[in-house]
Design an enzyme around this catalytic site. Structure first.
Site, mmCIF file in Angstrom:
data_model
loop_
_atom_site.group_PDB
_atom_site.id
_atom_site.type_symbol
_atom_site.label_atom_id
_atom_site.label_comp_id
_atom_site.label_asym_id
_atom_site.label_seq_id
_atom_site.Cartn_x
_atom_site.Cartn_y
_atom_site.Cartn_z
ATOM 1 C CG ASP A 87 -10.431 12.348 7.955
ATOM 2 O OD1 ASP A 87 -10.554 11.135 8.179
ATOM 3 O OD2 ASP A 87 -11.218 13.214 8.388
ATOM 4 C CG HIS A 94 -6.933 4.482 8.818
ATOM 5 N ND1 HIS A 94 -6.523 5.771 8.985
ATOM 6 C CD2 HIS A 94 -6.535 3.816 9.900
ATOM 7 C CE1 HIS A 94 -5.911 5.867 10.135
ATOM 8 N NE2 HIS A 94 -5.917 4.701 10.719
#
Ligand code: GDP
Length: 424
Positions: A13, A41
């Protein structure tokens, strides 16, 4: 730059999706080489906001060919849903812009089920799995008990293979976990429905990548998750079940001989982590809430609040080394604008001894962060596009990290949109 990998330096992340989205304009091919739909994503562009789980981030760029390599956990159902979702927002997915490796193993419904059964069995000691079936999937792959995507093209062979595997898998489901057996017809129906959609996309991605490279095309390898979640190099056992590190990119794509000309490591301006495991710089309470809100740190796949804290130089330097990064991208610098002083973890204290080396995983729970504090800039930097226009304190923060990590930050991101970036 012909072959480049974009990888996460920390726990995932880091904003890899936004970096790949930005850089795809320089590449002809974007490849996902490991992992499945267990992470997400986030990409924001002129078509809208997208949470991608399996589709490579190059899917938004016309003319770019996207590849799901043999290293991914190919969840046919979720992939198909994701393809439909992006198509609804005006992003077509066709065999022209998506190729799926015939050697990619299929993540089957029983993998998801086993994931849930095992987490329930572990109860208080659970790993914090996203319950997408990733660990059971990769265990089966290493036992050579998976079905390859290419087998969908050979129905007779497929049927026999499914029958054999089912007999074996049902022994585990019923005998070990006391769960109901999977029905052969249900499984074949599932394979026919979702496999049927995907058949036109299946090919030898190695042959495709080799010929693309031969024509001088530029290939971008896109990682899912960061170095600290790597199966071999991460915070064992709180890792993922595959290898997100750059060195695996050629292997997991179908092009094992490919050399990486560049590795861009993505680092977040602070730390965040989803799931269980030691997280040395973790903040709690109000401090954590403020940072979490400022950075909107909620899982792209699960919506779970992420654990957050200051940047961890010890872990980040280790991540940079594992990735052999040649350049770095710093994301979310804008998120720190509210802080008057910015803590930076420069060393760990482990049982009274200080170290700046990332320790063996078993020692991590004992590690305490040692912080230094840098002055904040206390103003909005999201509109800045040139390095020299950043406040001095922000430049000093980046320069400090750069010196500590030993690799230059070529990109500094100050917002989630495609153009909210400073190139150096
Ligand atoms: P990935 O899995 O590494 O691609 O990361 P995620 O997509 O889970 O997390 C990145 C999040 O941060 C997304 O919501 C992005 O839109 C957002 N983001 C990326 N870069 C920046 C930035 O520089 N500033 C801000 N404010 N948000 C960013």
């Amino acid at each position: 730059m012909s072959n480049c990998a974009i990888v996460g330096i920390n726990w995932g992340d880091e904003g890899k999706g936004r970096m790949v989205d930005l850089l795809t304009e320089r590449f002809d091919v974007v490849v996902r080489y490991q992992g499945g739909g267990n992470a997400g994503h986030t990409v924001i562009n002129e078509k809208g906001k997208f949470a991608l789980h399996l589709l490579p981030s190059g899917i938004f760029r016309p003319g770019v060919v996207n590849v799901l390599g043999n290293g991914v956990a190919l969840d046919l159902e979720n992939l198909w849903k994701e393809m439909e979702e992006v198509a609804e927002k005006g992003v077509p997915v066709t065999p022209e812009n998506l190729r799926v490796s015939d050697r990619a193993s299929l993540l089957l419904p029983w993998h998801r089920e086993l994931d849930g059964l095992e987490e329930a069995r572990l109860a208080g000691n659970k790993f914090g799995s996203t319950l997408q079936g990733i660990a059971p999937f990769y265990s089966d792959k290493f036992q050579k008990k998976t079905i390859l995507a290419g087998e969908l093209l050979y129905p007779k062979h497929l049927e026999e293979h499914v029958r054999n595997l089912l007999e074996w898998k049902n022994l585990t489901l019923t005998g070990v976990y006391g769960a109901p057996a999977v029905d052969f017809t249900d499984l074949m129906d599932w394979l026919e429905e979702f496999g049927g959609h995907l058949k036109p996309y299946i090919c030898d991605t190695g042959a495709f990548l080799r010929s693309a490279a031969g024509e001088g095309k530029h290939i971008l390898f896109e990682a899912q998750l960061g170095a600290l979640r790597d199966l071999d190099y991460g915070i064992h056992p709180y890792t993922t079940s595959s290898n997100p590190i750059a060195a695996y990119a050629p292997v997991g794509s179908g092009f094992p001989g490919a050399a990486l000309d560049e590795v861009v490591g993505v680092v977040k301006a602070y730390s965040s982590c989803v799931g269980e495991g030691p997280f040395t710089c973790e903040w709690f309470g109000e401090e954590a809430d403020m940072l979490r809100e400022a950075g909107n740190e909620y899982g792209a796949k699960t919506g779970r609040p992420r654990r957050v804290g200051p940047i961890d130089i010890v872990a980040t330097r280790y991540g940079v080394r594992c990735q052999n990064a040649t350049a770095l991208a710093l994301t979310k610098l804008d998120v720190l604008s509210y802080m008057e002083q910015i803590p930076v973890c420069v060393r760990y204290s482990i049982n009274g001894a200080e170290t700046d080396e990332f320790p063996f995983p078993a020692l991590l729970p004992e590690a305490k962060p040692v912080y230094e504090y840098l002055p904040g800039w206390s103003c909005d930097i999201s509109g800045v596009r040139r390095w020299e226009d950043l406040p001095e304190a922000a430049r000093n923060y980046v320069a400090y990290l750069e010196k500590a990590l030993g690799v230059p930050f070529r990109y500094v991101s100050v917002g989630p949109e495609r153009d909210e970036i400073i190139l150096r």
